[in-house]
Design a protein around this motif. Structure first.
Motif, PDB file in Angstrom:
ATOM      1  N   ILE A 379       0.839  -1.207   0.000  1.00 58.93           N
ATOM      2  CA  ILE A 379       0.000   0.000   0.000  1.00 58.93           C
ATOM      3  C   ILE A 379       0.870   1.252   0.000  1.00 58.93           C
ATOM      4  O   ILE A 379       0.648   2.188  -0.781  1.00 58.93           O
ATOM      5  N   LYS A 399      -7.234   7.442  -2.000  1.00 67.20           N
ATOM      6  CA  LYS A 399      -7.330   6.120  -1.367  1.00 67.20           C
ATOM      7  C   LYS A 399      -7.756   5.058  -2.370  1.00 67.20           C
ATOM      8  O   LYS A 399      -7.220   3.942  -2.379  1.00 67.20           O
ATOM      9  N   ALA A 403      -5.454   1.917  -3.368  1.00 65.42           N
ATOM     10  CA  ALA A 403      -5.966   0.557  -3.198  1.00 65.42           C
ATOM     11  C   ALA A 403      -5.898  -0.219  -4.506  1.00 65.42           C
ATOM     12  O   ALA A 403      -5.482  -1.386  -4.540  1.00 65.42           O
ATOM     13  N   THR A 408      -5.419  -3.966  -3.156  1.00 63.41           N
ATOM     14  CA  THR A 408      -6.101  -4.073  -1.863  1.00 63.41           C
ATOM     15  C   THR A 408      -7.424  -3.315  -1.913  1.00 63.41           C
ATOM     16  O   THR A 408      -7.823  -2.801  -2.966  1.00 63.41           O
ATOM     17  N   GLN A 409      -8.092  -3.216  -0.772  1.00 64.13           N
ATOM     18  CA  GLN A 409      -9.349  -2.499  -0.662  1.00 64.13           C
ATOM     19  C   GLN A 409      -9.124  -1.152   0.032  1.00 64.13           C
ATOM     20  O   GLN A 409      -8.120  -0.959   0.737  1.00 64.13           O
ATOM     21  N   VAL A 410     -10.064  -0.246  -0.146  1.00 62.35           N
ATOM     22  CA  VAL A 410      -9.976   1.063   0.507  1.00 62.35           C
ATOM     23  C   VAL A 410      -9.936   0.893   2.027  1.00 62.35           C
ATOM     24  O   VAL A 410      -9.246   1.642   2.731  1.00 62.35           O
ATOM     25  N   ASP A 412      -8.451  -1.393   3.615  1.00 61.38           N
ATOM     26  CA  ASP A 412      -7.067  -1.715   3.983  1.00 61.38           C
ATOM     27  C   ASP A 412      -6.222  -0.447   4.079  1.00 61.38           C
ATOM     28  O   ASP A 412      -5.367  -0.318   4.964  1.00 61.38           O
ATOM     29  N   VAL A 413      -6.466   0.498   3.160  1.00 58.46           N
ATOM     30  CA  VAL A 413      -5.737   1.769   3.174  1.00 58.46           C
ATOM     31  C   VAL A 413      -6.094   2.548   4.440  1.00 58.46           C
ATOM     32  O   VAL A 413      -5.227   3.111   5.106  1.00 58.46           O
TER      33      VAL A 413
END
Length: 457
Positions: A379, A399, A403, A408-410, A412-413
């Motif tokens: 990230i 974001k 991501a 990854t997913q938002v 995760d950010v």
């Protein structure tokens, strides 16, 4: 490492720690549970019997029954006897011979012998400052020769070439001759492994041993095989004068039967633990530290030694100066700390050595793992330099881009930014007057008696 044994013993002994009075009955009940825990860990029966008899003898004596804290005294007795079973102290390599000192590596096929040769070469080069030459006398597996050639280049030691049409003794003698001309300190000879112990293999290893007269003959064995590892080492020792054992794959061994059985069945010390696949994943075996880990007391000294050798000194000093000056801790610094942690064995390696972690619920321990750390690095790697220096500018659209770029997913950010904010607050506290002293006071209870040696990096 040895998680099942740690959990079982911890549960049994925890009930005794706080008791103001112990009786022969509740000691008997506790020792029955300890006995079952050791047998389930695949510890050899003769070792278990001797261990329980000695703990019982000391437990009903004055050092426990008349102690002001009898529960804690019993735990200390169990720890002392675990140390005794595994060998009392760290048995170091004896390299006092006239150079080149020869180390002969023996073991069954699939035990991790060739990788252990490279790990040991790296350890000798980095920790003992020795020049090392490695060679493979495994003429039955050309792939093993090429594997060792690749690993030697990776760890930066010399490699003496060999081929499948050569005699193993001739290979070893050739390696020794080259080491003498190049003033090499240590020669490590990798030998052929088999799927089982047989007369042909023993004869070949004996011929090699006689030809090179090694100062150390190390038996490499898989920790996951439990007490079978000790039994195999005992058979080898009857034909070959072993000086010690390297226990591989210890990081994946939840039971610990091999570590607790080898000394009792063979009389030979465990000298090293293989704790991972990388070439730096080799630890000297300290019985007292391993006993503390098994009982959930952690291993702060090993953690400090890891930091001394693996933490980037310049990077650590740069961050320290930055914190002292009150400058903002940014995401580049955060990523650097993640990388430093990875170099020390990752989260799993650190948790294994921290006191009290064994008492945490599995749900808590499983929340953070090395995959999460790699995800965090990915990230941060998807951010621009400006975003890493000034995280406050990261809005919704940024974001989503970060991501997408890191797979990854938002959410995760958002989680990373929250963790970073917590770390940034901690760094600001450290930059204030007396901040470091307050943190050290908080850590004081985690340190062993007498404190710790200064970190030299």
């Amino acid at each position: 490492m040895f998680e099942n044994l740690t959990e079982r013993l911890g549960r049994t002994l925890k009930n005794l720690r706080g008791q103001g009075r112990l009786t022969e009955d509740n000691i008997k009940d506790a020792l029955r549970e300890v006995r079952m825990a050791l047998l389930e860990a695949d510890v050899a029966l003769p070792v278990v019997r001797d261990f329980i008899d000695r703990v019982r003898e000391r437990s009903v004596g004055q050092d426990v029954m008349q102690s002001l804290t009898p529960g804690q005294a019993l735990v200390r007795v169990v720890r002392d006897e675990l140390v005794r079973v595994m060998g009392e102290y760290n048995d170091e390599l004896d390299l006092s011979a006239r150079p080149p000192a020869v180390i002969l590596m023996a073991g069954l096929q699939g035990s991790g012998k060739t990788t252990s040769v490279a790990k040991l070469a790296r350890w000798l080069k980095e920790r003992r400052k020795k020049s090392v030459l490695v060679t493979s006398a495994d003429i039955y597996r050309p792939a093993a020769i090429e594997q060792l050639r690749t690993l030697a280049a990776e760890v930066g030691v010399e490699f003496f070439p060999s081929s499948a049409d050569q005699d193993p003794v001739a290979i070893a003698r050739g390696a020794l001759a080259q080491a003498r001309t190049r003033f090499i300190d240590v020669v490590i000879v990798d030998t052929a492994g088999r799927l089982h112990v047989d007369a042909e293999m023993m004869d070949e290893v004996q011929r090699l041993h006689g030809a090179v007269e090694p100062v150390e003959t190390l038996f490499v064995v898989d920790s996951m095989t439990g007490q079978d590892a000790a039994n195999t080492a005992r058979v080898f020792n009857e034909a070959l004068p072993l000086t010690g054992v390297i226990l591989t794959k210890a990081d994946g061994d939840a039971r610990g039967g091999a570590a607790l059985s080898i000394r009792g069945l063979t009389g030979k010390p465990i000298k090293f633990l293989g704790v991972g696949e990388k070439t730096d994943a080799l630890e000297p075996f300290h019985p007292d530290r391993v006993a503390s880990r098994i009982l959930g007391m952690g291993d702060i000294l090993s953690l400090i030694e890891e930091a001394e050798h693996k933490v980037d000194r310049q990077q650590a000093e740069k961050l320290a100066r930055k914190v002292q000056k009150g400058k903002d801790f940014d995401l580049d610094d955060f990523r650097a700390q993640l990388q430093q942690m990875q170099s020390m064995g990752g989260v799993a390696g650190l948790l294994d050595k921290l006191p009290g972690v064994a008492d945490l619920p599995d749900k808590v321990k499983n929340q953070v793992n090395d995959k999460d750390m790699r995800r965090l690095e990915a990230i941060i790697g998807s951010m621009t330099a400006q975003e890493r220096r000034h995280p406050g500018i990261i809005n919704g659209s940024r974001k989503r881009r970060i991501a997408s770029g890191s797979g990854t997913q938002v959410q995760d950010v958002n989680r990373l930014l929250k963790q970073f904010t917590q770390m940034q607050k901690m760094m600001k506290k450290l930059s204030r007057k007396g901040g470091m002293k307050k943190m050290m006071r908080g850590m004081k209870g985690m340190l062993p008696p007498g404190g710790v040696p200064p970190m030299r990096f």
